[in-house]
Write an enzyme that holds these catalytic residues in place. Sequence first.
Site, PDB file in Angstrom:
ATOM      1  N   ASP A 190       0.812  -1.227   0.000  1.00  0.00           N
ATOM      2  CA  ASP A 190       0.000   0.000   0.000  1.00  0.00           C
ATOM      3  C   ASP A 190       0.840   1.269   0.000  1.00  0.00           C
ATOM      4  OD1 ASP A 190      -2.220  -1.732   0.359  1.00  0.00           O
ATOM      5  OD2 ASP A 190      -1.797  -1.770   2.501  1.00  0.00           O
TER       6      ASP A 190
ATOM      7  N   LYS B 141       2.112   2.617  -5.052  1.00  0.00           N
ATOM      8  CA  LYS B 141       2.885   2.275  -6.260  1.00  0.00           C
ATOM      9  C   LYS B 141       2.163   2.719  -7.529  1.00  0.00           C
ATOM     10  CE  LYS B 141       2.942  -2.062  -4.803  1.00  0.00           C
ATOM     11  NZ  LYS B 141       2.689  -1.977  -3.367  1.00  0.00           N
ATOM     12  N   GLY B 142       0.826   2.705  -7.487  1.00  0.00           N
ATOM     13  CA  GLY B 142       0.019   2.976  -8.677  1.00  0.00           C
ATOM     14  C   GLY B 142       0.406   4.260  -9.382  1.00  0.00           C
ATOM     15  N   LYS B 143       0.686   5.290  -8.588  1.00  0.00           N
ATOM     16  CA  LYS B 143       0.995   6.596  -9.164  1.00  0.00           C
ATOM     17  C   LYS B 143       2.298   6.566  -9.962  1.00  0.00           C
ATOM     18  CE  LYS B 143       0.114  11.085  -7.262  1.00  0.00           C
ATOM     19  NZ  LYS B 143       0.531  12.027  -6.240  1.00  0.00           N
TER      20      LYS B 143
ATOM     21  N   GLY C 178      -4.380  -4.340  -4.608  1.00  0.00           N
ATOM     22  CA  GLY C 178      -5.458  -3.489  -5.102  1.00  0.00           C
ATOM     23  C   GLY C 178      -4.952  -2.095  -5.349  1.00  0.00           C
ATOM     24  N   HIS C 179      -5.299  -1.543  -6.489  1.00  0.00           N
ATOM     25  CA  HIS C 179      -4.996  -0.135  -6.697  1.00  0.00           C
ATOM     26  C   HIS C 179      -6.146   0.510  -7.442  1.00  0.00           C
ATOM     27  CE1 HIS C 179      -2.713  -2.471  -9.786  1.00  0.00           C
ATOM     28  NE2 HIS C 179      -3.535  -1.796 -10.539  1.00  0.00           N
TER      29      HIS C 179
ATOM     30  N   GLN D 175       2.122  -5.767  -3.503  1.00  0.00           N
ATOM     31  CA  GLN D 175       2.456  -5.751  -2.069  1.00  0.00           C
ATOM     32  C   GLN D 175       3.798  -5.047  -1.850  1.00  0.00           C
ATOM     33  OE1 GLN D 175       1.478  -9.214  -3.209  1.00  0.00           O
ATOM     34  NE2 GLN D 175      -0.573  -8.480  -2.889  1.00  0.00           N
TER      35      GLN D 175
ATOM     36  N   THR E  96       2.920 -12.350   2.740  1.00  0.00           N
ATOM     37  CA  THR E  96       2.071 -12.993   1.755  1.00  0.00           C
ATOM     38  C   THR E  96       2.817 -14.230   1.247  1.00  0.00           C
ATOM     39  OG1 THR E  96       0.644 -12.622  -0.156  1.00  0.00           O
ATOM     40  CG2 THR E  96       2.842 -11.572  -0.216  1.00  0.00           C
TER      41      THR E  96
ATOM     42  N   THR F 141      -7.725  -1.110   0.110  1.00  0.00           N
ATOM     43  CA  THR F 141      -8.467  -1.097  -1.163  1.00  0.00           C
ATOM     44  C   THR F 141      -9.184  -2.430  -1.365  1.00  0.00           C
ATOM     45  OG1 THR F 141      -6.537   0.082  -2.015  1.00  0.00           O
ATOM     46  CG2 THR F 141      -8.192  -0.524  -3.626  1.00  0.00           C
TER      47      THR F 141
ATOM     48  N   GLY G 291     -10.926  -3.063   2.883  1.00  0.00           N
ATOM     49  CA  GLY G 291     -11.510  -1.943   3.630  1.00  0.00           C
ATOM     50  C   GLY G 291     -11.033  -1.865   5.074  1.00  0.00           C
ATOM     51  N   ARG G 292     -10.110  -2.743   5.472  1.00  0.00           N
ATOM     52  CA  ARG G 292      -9.654  -2.735   6.863  1.00  0.00           C
ATOM     53  C   ARG G 292      -8.854  -1.469   7.164  1.00  0.00           C
ATOM     54  NH1 ARG G 292      -6.440  -8.345   7.376  1.00  0.00           N
ATOM     55  NH2 ARG G 292      -5.885  -7.786   5.248  1.00  0.00           N
ATOM     56  N   PRO G 293      -8.997  -0.902   8.396  1.00  0.00           N
ATOM     57  CA  PRO G 293      -8.139   0.238   8.743  1.00  0.00           C
ATOM     58  C   PRO G 293      -6.680  -0.222   8.791  1.00  0.00           C
ATOM     59  CG  PRO G 293      -9.588  -0.359  10.579  1.00  0.00           C
ATOM     60  CD  PRO G 293      -9.920  -1.287   9.459  1.00  0.00           C
TER      61      PRO G 293
ATOM     62  N   ASP H  71       2.448  14.920   1.895  1.00  0.00           N
ATOM     63  CA  ASP H  71       1.435  15.909   2.318  1.00  0.00           C
ATOM     64  C   ASP H  71       0.654  15.460   3.549  1.00  0.00           C
ATOM     65  OD1 ASP H  71       0.590  13.953   0.282  1.00  0.00           O
ATOM     66  OD2 ASP H  71      -1.414  14.746   0.716  1.00  0.00           O
TER      67      ASP H  71
HETATM   68  P1  IMP Z   1      -2.601 -12.801   1.915  1.00  0.00           P
HETATM   69  O1  IMP Z   1      -1.664 -12.263   0.875  1.00  0.00           O
HETATM   70  O2  IMP Z   1      -4.045 -12.535   1.603  1.00  0.00           O
HETATM   71  O3  IMP Z   1      -2.336 -14.234   2.255  1.00  0.00           O
HETATM   72  O4  IMP Z   1      -2.319 -11.991   3.271  1.00  0.00           O
HETATM   73  C1  IMP Z   1      -1.107 -12.113   3.984  1.00  0.00           C
HETATM   74  C2  IMP Z   1      -0.702 -10.779   4.587  1.00  0.00           C
HETATM   75  O5  IMP Z   1      -0.331  -9.878   3.536  1.00  0.00           O
HETATM   76  C3  IMP Z   1      -1.819 -10.074   5.353  1.00  0.00           C
HETATM   77  O6  IMP Z   1      -1.244  -9.365   6.443  1.00  0.00           O
HETATM   78  C4  IMP Z   1      -2.388  -9.095   4.354  1.00  0.00           C
HETATM   79  O7  IMP Z   1      -3.007  -8.009   4.975  1.00  0.00           O
HETATM   80  C5  IMP Z   1      -1.104  -8.683   3.635  1.00  0.00           C
HETATM   81  N1  IMP Z   1      -1.348  -8.210   2.281  1.00  0.00           N
HETATM   82  C6  IMP Z   1      -1.607  -8.947   1.186  1.00  0.00           C
HETATM   83  N2  IMP Z   1      -1.771  -8.155   0.112  1.00  0.00           N
HETATM   84  C7  IMP Z   1      -1.578  -6.899   0.520  1.00  0.00           C
HETATM   85  C8  IMP Z   1      -1.576  -5.636  -0.152  1.00  0.00           C
HETATM   86  O8  IMP Z   1      -1.760  -5.515  -1.367  1.00  0.00           O
HETATM   87  N3  IMP Z   1      -1.321  -4.554   0.639  1.00  0.00           N
HETATM   88  C9  IMP Z   1      -1.053  -4.663   1.959  1.00  0.00           C
HETATM   89  N4  IMP Z   1      -1.040  -5.819   2.621  1.00  0.00           N
HETATM   90  C10 IMP Z   1      -1.300  -6.933   1.907  1.00  0.00           C
END
Ligand code: IMP
Length: 425
Positions: free
Chosen positions: A12, A15-17, A39-40, A224, A239, A299, A302-304, A333
């Site tokens: 998060d 990277k998208g930009k 997700g982006h 990631q 991951t 994205t 939706g988790r904080p 910013d």
């Molecule tokens: P998984 O990739 O769904 O197995 O999740 C494993 C860990 O990687 C968890 O802590 C997720 O929140 C984190 N994670 C997976 N993809 C992303 C991402 O795109 N951004 C941030 N955290 C991610």
Amino acid sequence: MNSCVVGLQWGDEGKGKVVDILAAKSDIVVRYAGGANAGHTVVVGDTKFALHIMPSGAIRDGVTCVIANAVVLDPEVLRGEIEGLAQRGIDLTRRLFISDNAHVVLDYHKIEDRLREDSLGNKRLGTTIRGIGPCYADKVGRSYAVRMGDFRNLDRLSETLARIVDYKNRLLAGLYGAEPIPLDPIIEKCRIHAQALCRYVVDTTEYLHTAIEAGKSILFEGAQGTLLDLDHGTFPYVTSSNSSLLGMPSGCGVSAKLVDRSVGIAKAYTTRVGEGPFPTELDNEIGQYIRERGHEYGTTTGRPRRCGWMDAVAVRYSARIGAIDEIAMMHLDTLAGLKELKICKAYRIDGKETTFFPANIDRLSLAEPVYDTLPGWEEDLRKVSRFEDLPQTAQTYVGRVEEITGKPVTVIGVGPERSETIVRT
Ligand code: IMP
């Protein structure tokens, strides 16, 4: 000119930009690892649209998108993205290539992901429940895997699925007392996936090498962040793929020697979703301030997001293992309005100071951050387009990160819009 963009934190990073800026100069954008856990958000016309599997180059005319071998592809998600883009006038015919060796995420992977997480209680990993871990586990185990190339022979695939679903049902009933997963709907869905996606399936390694020999410019897009890398991140809170730059060569079959420019992305602070140690975490009103100002909510889920100070020890580690040439620092910013800012320059572990990031979590959880404290700024940075026009305190902040990480910060994000980006020469 081939470039690679990779996250230097726990994902998060924005990277998208940067991918967007570099995609404008590229012929091909390659996604080389991960799956629908990423997700982006992309902006098409005046609508925002979240992409999870599709490389973000998709929204640029004339840019070819490649989904390479080491991606775990959820066909339902990808079909939704292709259809969503088509509704917005973006046609991917002859512009999208999917590796026949990419592994396929099916419903039973998502069910398994959820059952496992639920059963672990406070030992859960906090996954995105997108079936990522179970699909990569099947890939490594080999006997119960499905790859995109298998969609070309549906009769054989149906036999394979019968064997897999029988195995999964016995496994999931035995471990979790789960209801059996019916086979027919999975076969039926696969027929529909095959119809929609087979036209895009090729040998992407051959495609990429032919393109390189023809002098095409390629952008390799990491998903990631490095600290979530299976082998080099904070295992087990990672991951299941090699999300660092080190995953790029094996992920798509192109040597890292062919990358001319590698850009590591880091936010001006740190975030993480899910579980796991986070030395500079701010579980207080400053963390809350950053979360709200930076819209730090996932994205995909939706988790904080958990928020904390810039951990330059972690960023330095990620930049080192990826041999990153330069850093893009996003969300500068967001820090406006904080009187003081802290940058972690070392850790104290067992009474000893170290500037090396221990990816082993037993050691990392002992790490006490050693901070530099710098003055903040009040000004809104969104309209600043030159580094020299940033408040002096913001320039000092960026300079300190450069000193600690040993890498130049060449791009600075000062607002959510694409134009709100400072590019330093
Ligand atoms: P998984 O990739 O769904 O197995 O999740 C494993 C860990 O990687 C968890 O802590 C997720 O929140 C984190 N994670 C997976 N993809 C992303 C991402 O795109 N951004 C941030 N955290 C991610």
